[in-house]
Design a protein around this motif. Sequence first.
Motif, PDB file in Angstrom:
ATOM      1  N   SER A 152       0.833  -1.201   0.000  1.00 39.20           N
ATOM      2  CA  SER A 152       0.000   0.000   0.000  1.00 39.20           C
ATOM      3  C   SER A 152       0.870   1.254   0.000  1.00 39.20           C
ATOM      4  CB  SER A 152      -0.920   0.009   1.222  1.00 39.20           C
ATOM      5  OG  SER A 152      -0.153   0.000   2.424  1.00 39.20           O
ATOM      6  N   GLN A 273      -6.456  -1.000   7.730  1.00 40.09           N
ATOM      7  CA  GLN A 273      -6.828   0.375   8.059  1.00 40.09           C
ATOM      8  C   GLN A 273      -5.772   0.967   8.968  1.00 40.09           C
ATOM      9  OE1 GLN A 273     -10.946   1.739   8.949  1.00 40.09           O
ATOM     10  NE2 GLN A 273     -10.157   2.330  10.960  1.00 40.09           N
ATOM     11  N   GLN A 285      -6.241   5.945   6.551  1.00 37.61           N
ATOM     12  CA  GLN A 285      -5.912   5.315   5.268  1.00 37.61           C
ATOM     13  C   GLN A 285      -6.536   3.918   5.255  1.00 37.61           C
ATOM     14  OE1 GLN A 285      -2.029   3.606   4.576  1.00 37.61           O
ATOM     15  NE2 GLN A 285      -1.977   4.322   2.453  1.00 37.61           N
ATOM     16  N   ARG A 286      -7.241   3.572   4.179  1.00 34.82           N
ATOM     17  CA  ARG A 286      -7.837   2.236   4.021  1.00 34.82           C
ATOM     18  C   ARG A 286      -7.271   1.591   2.767  1.00 34.82           C
ATOM     19  NH1 ARG A 286     -12.346   5.322   5.912  1.00 34.82           N
ATOM     20  NH2 ARG A 286     -13.102   4.513   7.920  1.00 34.82           N
ATOM     21  N   ASN A 287      -6.973   0.295   2.860  1.00 35.31           N
ATOM     22  CA  ASN A 287      -6.356  -0.424   1.749  1.00 35.31           C
ATOM     23  C   ASN A 287      -7.021  -1.779   1.567  1.00 35.31           C
ATOM     24  OD1 ASN A 287      -3.935   1.495   1.523  1.00 35.31           O
ATOM     25  ND2 ASN A 287      -3.740   0.770   3.627  1.00 35.31           N
ATOM     26  N   GLN A 289      -6.547  -5.121  -1.006  1.00 35.13           N
ATOM     27  CA  GLN A 289      -5.728  -5.732  -2.039  1.00 35.13           C
ATOM     28  C   GLN A 289      -6.200  -7.164  -2.273  1.00 35.13           C
ATOM     29  OE1 GLN A 289      -1.633  -5.334  -0.720  1.00 35.13           O
ATOM     30  NE2 GLN A 289      -1.547  -3.235  -1.459  1.00 35.13           N
ATOM     31  N   SER A 312      -6.798   1.977  -2.564  1.00 34.38           N
ATOM     32  CA  SER A 312      -6.416   2.662  -1.329  1.00 34.38           C
ATOM     33  C   SER A 312      -7.014   4.059  -1.292  1.00 34.38           C
ATOM     34  CB  SER A 312      -4.886   2.776  -1.212  1.00 34.38           C
ATOM     35  OG  SER A 312      -4.272   1.509  -1.176  1.00 34.38           O
TER      36      SER A 312
END
Length: 376
Positions: A152, A273, A285-287, A289, A312
């Motif tokens: 990220s 998160q 921040q949120r990711n 994948q 993201s």
Amino acid sequence: MKLCAVVYKYWRQIIKPNVLALVAGVLSCGAALAQTNVQLYGSVDEGLDYVNNAGGQSLKAVNAGKRSPDRFGFRGTEDLGGGLNAFFKLETGFNSDLGNQANPNKFFNRYAQVGLSSTRFGTLTLGHMPDFAYDYVGVLNNSVPGISWSYSPGNLDNLANIFGMDNAIRYETPVMAGLQVGVMNGFGEDPSNFSRSRTYSVGFRYNNAALKLAGSYSMFHNRTADLKSIFGVTNVLGQSLAGAQFNADRFSTGVLGASYQVGIFVPHATITQVQLENARGEVIQRNLQAGVNTDLSGGRKTRILGLSTAHSTFEAITYNQYNAFLSQYLSPTVQIYCGAAYVHASGPGARATAFGYTPSSGRTQTLTRAGVQVQF
């Protein structure tokens, strides 16, 4: 508060008795059965990169550690008898393209730890080490066995091992029916304020051959983050970032990951998160994948194709990334590989960025790499 109550209950009922039993086992063991084993190990990875926009210019470069970090270390175990072992691990990162240390301020920047392990009571470790986000969940990420640009933006969730806990003590249960649980605390060692610079982490991992699950929660007090270089922002929660990093009073990460093998296919996903707080509020921040690794060698695991995507967000900025890689293992410890990535950013002032590379001057960025990795 509910999470703290669950962790405390688990500590009181399971972890604390096992730690005390482990210590008692140490005090009762003898030295006559001791057998020592020490190993030197490591990895060297070099490759040729092309980035179409690195700060406004195209870039061709030989870079190190983009498949897996360049590192070497020493690890050893000593059999104390009765299922009890003493162990140590010292590991440092370096850059083989430049010949310098990855972190000039810490020689053993990746691991510096010593501990005791019991097949019955679990493992107790002390020293400098990463949190459970890396040790438990990182292996389920798009970057394994892909290329590190798949992490990220900024790796704030620490799925790559670039931020370790200092002055830490860690306990892990034995593996029970495929499940292992761990807790750790890094002392800030400020006698005037117990919480200052303190870190702690809890995690679990489960493995039943086909299915792998892992998760962790980590809290860092008084940690900095280079938000300006990563996201291009100049002011966050009242802090000016002109020539300075953002100082978070509380920096927390929550991560979950899973993979499931279906024949030659291994679909996988991670969700993370990151929450940074100070007296003015919080930013998040949120990711997300997800991808699939395919064994093109029909189960021999000598030729792996990986396809993945990532989404993201940080405040009003959004990043979408698409990755592909192909690895050919010439032996269990030698591989050649190639890969490509495309990043698109949107939102006010957004610029595309991939972990470990100079951000683009615009909203898109394309990267390619071909390299070789040798492990020992």
